[in-house]
Each structure stands twice: as structure tokens, then as C-alpha cells.
Motif scaffolding. Sequence first.
Motif, PDB file in Angstrom:
ATOM      1  N   ARG A 124       0.839  -1.202   0.000  1.00  0.00           N
ATOM      2  CA  ARG A 124       0.000   0.000   0.000  1.00  0.00           C
ATOM      3  C   ARG A 124       0.870   1.246   0.000  1.00  0.00           C
ATOM      4  O   ARG A 124       1.967   1.261   0.561  1.00  0.00           O
ATOM      5  N   ILE A 125       0.347   2.288  -0.646  1.00  0.00           N
ATOM      6  CA  ILE A 125       1.023   3.584  -0.709  1.00  0.00           C
ATOM      7  C   ILE A 125       0.163   4.596   0.035  1.00  0.00           C
ATOM      8  O   ILE A 125      -1.062   4.665  -0.164  1.00  0.00           O
ATOM      9  N   TRP A 126       0.779   5.388   0.899  1.00  0.00           N
ATOM     10  CA  TRP A 126       0.073   6.363   1.730  1.00  0.00           C
ATOM     11  C   TRP A 126       0.714   7.732   1.553  1.00  0.00           C
ATOM     12  O   TRP A 126       1.929   7.847   1.410  1.00  0.00           O
ATOM     13  N   ASN A 127      -0.082   8.771   1.599  1.00  0.00           N
ATOM     14  CA  ASN A 127       0.428  10.135   1.565  1.00  0.00           C
ATOM     15  C   ASN A 127       1.043  10.450   2.930  1.00  0.00           C
ATOM     16  O   ASN A 127       0.360  10.387   3.957  1.00  0.00           O
ATOM     17  N   LEU A 128       2.323  10.785   2.949  1.00  0.00           N
ATOM     18  CA  LEU A 128       3.009  11.030   4.218  1.00  0.00           C
ATOM     19  C   LEU A 128       2.501  12.297   4.907  1.00  0.00           C
ATOM     20  O   LEU A 128       2.568  12.414   6.132  1.00  0.00           O
ATOM     21  N   ASP A 129       1.985  13.252   4.129  1.00  0.00           N
ATOM     22  CA  ASP A 129       1.463  14.484   4.715  1.00  0.00           C
ATOM     23  C   ASP A 129       0.101  14.279   5.383  1.00  0.00           C
ATOM     24  O   ASP A 129      -0.164  14.823   6.455  1.00  0.00           O
ATOM     25  N   GLY A 135      -4.200   5.560  -4.367  1.00  0.00           N
ATOM     26  CA  GLY A 135      -4.463   4.476  -5.304  1.00  0.00           C
ATOM     27  C   GLY A 135      -4.901   3.202  -4.624  1.00  0.00           C
ATOM     28  O   GLY A 135      -5.159   3.154  -3.414  1.00  0.00           O
ATOM     29  N   LYS A 136      -4.983   2.144  -5.410  1.00  0.00           N
ATOM     30  CA  LYS A 136      -5.385   0.840  -4.895  1.00  0.00           C
ATOM     31  C   LYS A 136      -4.162   0.062  -4.425  1.00  0.00           C
ATOM     32  O   LYS A 136      -3.039   0.335  -4.847  1.00  0.00           O
ATOM     33  N   PRO A 137      -4.381  -0.919  -3.544  1.00  0.00           N
ATOM     34  CA  PRO A 137      -3.257  -1.766  -3.109  1.00  0.00           C
ATOM     35  C   PRO A 137      -2.610  -2.461  -4.303  1.00  0.00           C
ATOM     36  O   PRO A 137      -3.274  -2.814  -5.278  1.00  0.00           O
ATOM     37  N   LEU A 138      -1.294  -2.670  -4.222  1.00  0.00           N
ATOM     38  CA  LEU A 138      -0.553  -3.367  -5.253  1.00  0.00           C
ATOM     39  C   LEU A 138      -0.480  -4.843  -4.868  1.00  0.00           C
ATOM     40  O   LEU A 138      -0.076  -5.181  -3.755  1.00  0.00           O
ATOM     41  N   LYS A 139      -0.866  -5.698  -5.785  1.00  0.00           N
ATOM     42  CA  LYS A 139      -0.923  -7.129  -5.502  1.00  0.00           C
ATOM     43  C   LYS A 139       0.312  -7.827  -6.056  1.00  0.00           C
ATOM     44  O   LYS A 139       0.499  -7.906  -7.274  1.00  0.00           O
ATOM     45  N   ALA A 140       1.141  -8.298  -5.164  1.00  0.00           N
ATOM     46  CA  ALA A 140       2.273  -9.116  -5.580  1.00  0.00           C
ATOM     47  C   ALA A 140       1.765 -10.477  -6.040  1.00  0.00           C
ATOM     48  O   ALA A 140       0.624 -10.854  -5.758  1.00  0.00           O
ATOM     49  N   ARG A 141       2.597 -11.206  -6.734  1.00  0.00           N
ATOM     50  CA  ARG A 141       2.133 -12.427  -7.378  1.00  0.00           C
ATOM     51  C   ARG A 141       1.567 -13.437  -6.386  1.00  0.00           C
ATOM     52  O   ARG A 141       0.572 -14.089  -6.652  1.00  0.00           O
ATOM     53  N   ASN A 142       2.199 -13.564  -5.219  1.00  0.00           N
ATOM     54  CA  ASN A 142       1.663 -14.522  -4.255  1.00  0.00           C
ATOM     55  C   ASN A 142       1.003 -13.826  -3.070  1.00  0.00           C
ATOM     56  O   ASN A 142       0.623 -14.468  -2.113  1.00  0.00           O
ATOM     57  N   GLY A 143       0.862 -12.489  -3.154  1.00  0.00           N
ATOM     58  CA  GLY A 143       0.192 -11.760  -2.078  1.00  0.00           C
ATOM     59  C   GLY A 143       1.133 -11.315  -0.987  1.00  0.00           C
ATOM     60  O   GLY A 143       1.204 -10.130  -0.670  1.00  0.00           O
ATOM     61  N   LEU A 144       1.881 -12.230  -0.415  1.00  0.00           N
ATOM     62  CA  LEU A 144       2.738 -11.902   0.714  1.00  0.00           C
ATOM     63  C   LEU A 144       3.939 -11.081   0.275  1.00  0.00           C
ATOM     64  O   LEU A 144       4.584 -11.386  -0.720  1.00  0.00           O
ATOM     65  N   VAL A 145       4.254 -10.023   1.057  1.00  0.00           N
ATOM     66  CA  VAL A 145       5.400  -9.153   0.760  1.00  0.00           C
ATOM     67  C   VAL A 145       6.264  -9.048   2.006  1.00  0.00           C
ATOM     68  O   VAL A 145       5.841  -8.516   3.037  1.00  0.00           O
TER      69      VAL A 145
END
Length: 376
Positions: A124-129, A135-145
Amino acid sequence: MGALMIVGLSGPAAGSDSASGEQVSTAVVASSRADVPPLGTPVGKPLKGHTAQVEAVAVGKRSDGTPVIVSAGYDKTVRIWDLDTGKALGKPLKGHKGEIYDVAVGKRSDGTPVIVSGAADDIRIWNLDTGKPIGKPLKARNGLVWAVTTGRRSDGTPVIISSGDALTRDVEIWNLDTGKLIGKPSVNPFAFTVTQLVTGNRSDGTPVFVTGATNGRARIWNTNTGKPLSKSLSRCGTCLVEGLAVGKRSDGTPVAVTSEIPPGPAAEEGGTPKSSIRIWNLDTGKPIGESITSRSETTMEVAVGQQGDGSPVIVSGDGDGSLSVWDLDTGDRIGGVFTGHTRAIFALAIGKRSDGTPVAISSGLDKTIRVWSLGA
């Protein structure tokens, strides 16, 4: 284990967009040096709020210049803290459904400072301010990061680099502006989990990322192409790379620093073998000097940064909750052991407060975040 944010690791950040690596003016440093607490002095009280182990910390700056700490862990929340005051900034950031294993701080092309979090479910990407999701969560190929870091390619494209587990062996590169994958995944050539990721630059300006895996192997990769630039930096196929950082020595040599935990009892006296810290030339992949024998059997994390006089240092965090500081040029220990955590340290970062005080930030199994002066 949580990886650290590059900003402290390259002091100032190499290949990272975090603003916390920016240098304060000489005048500010000179005027504040007399007020800088001695090396190892706790700065403020422990930061409390997480309800489970704090797996990751990073440092950065908001758009208004406020230096911050970003933390995350097994309570599935991301939290932002004012590095000067220790106060929480806003409410915990919620959205992940699984434990968060890593966080990083970076900037998009429009200058927006962001947090990137990697967890058991997605990125997930969050605005630091504002703390709001972007945007939407980024899905890695197997989910786990397991690990995330940020950097830039040579053409200026801001990127996220993430790693999954041994099932897919993926190390993926994402466009930080669009959230889209760049090219095909870079495949880890060893069927082991990559749990550590950092970014930096070689002397010729080539942006690189370094991976650390559970088979004791660390390796350097080209951020532009996703191709390997080195063989394995270590030959210990049964060690764990628990800590990974990048930075520069006083002569400008870019380096990677690893902490490795060997398996099994030591041959002598049946004791547990001590972990080691190793320094590698980021240009050549060759070791620099002898390995540093840690005081602990389990050095969990390392970070690289600078003391107030600009001297490059390694900070290590151990399984017993203590921290140590080492001279990056000589490998010698500096000062005594920092104590305060009651359980293992899982994450480290290095940054600066607004008054120029260089600090190390640590977190771990005792659910607290602590700030320590690196001295004048």
C-alpha cells in the motif's frame, strides 16, 4: 524481520527519495553541536502505541519540513511520529488485513512524500502528509510481501522494489507514480526468501538494489534493468542475512553492510556462534576488511549513517535488545552498548532532528520505538 529505510542506511540516502537524508547547514550543526546529547543517550521517552511487535521503522520528512518516524508491525497498522517531539501525528493508518513486515519512505515525481508498506496481504502507498491511501493496493504475485524499499531509475522514474517468498522467488519493481509493474519480475536465483531490500548508487551513478535472503546470500542488482550485477556476496549458504544497509565510507566508497547469523552451536566449548557484520564494496561486490564479530549471538539489524562530525558509522541491533555503534571505516566499536529495549530489536533507521542531532531509531519485540543520540 523488518528492513530499515535507506535514508539512515546511506546517511544521507543513496538511491532513496526520503528527505530525511538532507544535510543541514554547517552553521546549524555548529550552533547546535554543544547541545547534542552524548552518544547513546536516549532522546525523549519511548514511543508507545503499537499493540504488537514493531517490525519496521523508516525516517523521512513531510512537505512542511517536519522530520518523522514511520513505524509498522504485527498490529497491522502504520503510524507516523514527529521525530522532534515524539508525538503521534494523526491516527494509525489502517487497511492491511495481514501483519506488516516492512515500510519505506519515498517521493513521487510530483514531489508528494509517501509511505510504502509491505504486508502479508499486499503493498500500500500512503500520503506522508495526510496519512490517506494513494491508489489501490498493489498485488504481488503470491500476495505476501516480506520487504519493500524505494529508489529511482536513471531516467528519474521513482520505483518501489518488493520481495515475496520462496514459492515465487519474485523481486518485483513497480512504478511509484502509477502503481504498475515495470517489466517482468526479477527472479531470485536461489529458492530462498528475500527478507531484506535496500537501494543505493554505485560510484558511476548506476542505481542499484541489494537483496538479502534466508540462505545467507546477499546480491547486487541493477535498478534500471533488474539484472544482477554481482555474484553472491557471501558464501555462507546456511546463514541468515538478518540485517542489510548501504552507505558510504569517508573516502566516498559506496558499501553494503550485512549482518549474518550462523546456524548451530559453535565447535568450541559447545557455545552459540556469534553473528558477524560484513562490509562489501558496492562497486565490485568484494569484501572490505575483516568481518566484525558482534558482541551478540544474534545481531538482528544494521543501519548506516553519520555522527554529528560526519564520521560514517554502522549501528547494530541485537536479539537481547541492545545496540552498538561501529566505525564504518575501521570496523572498531565506538562507545558502549545502548540498553533500554527489553526484547529483540527488529528494525533500525538513522536520521536527523530539526536541530541537527543525528539519531538512531530502533524498534522490536517489546512494542516500543526508541530514539538514541549518535553524538556530536
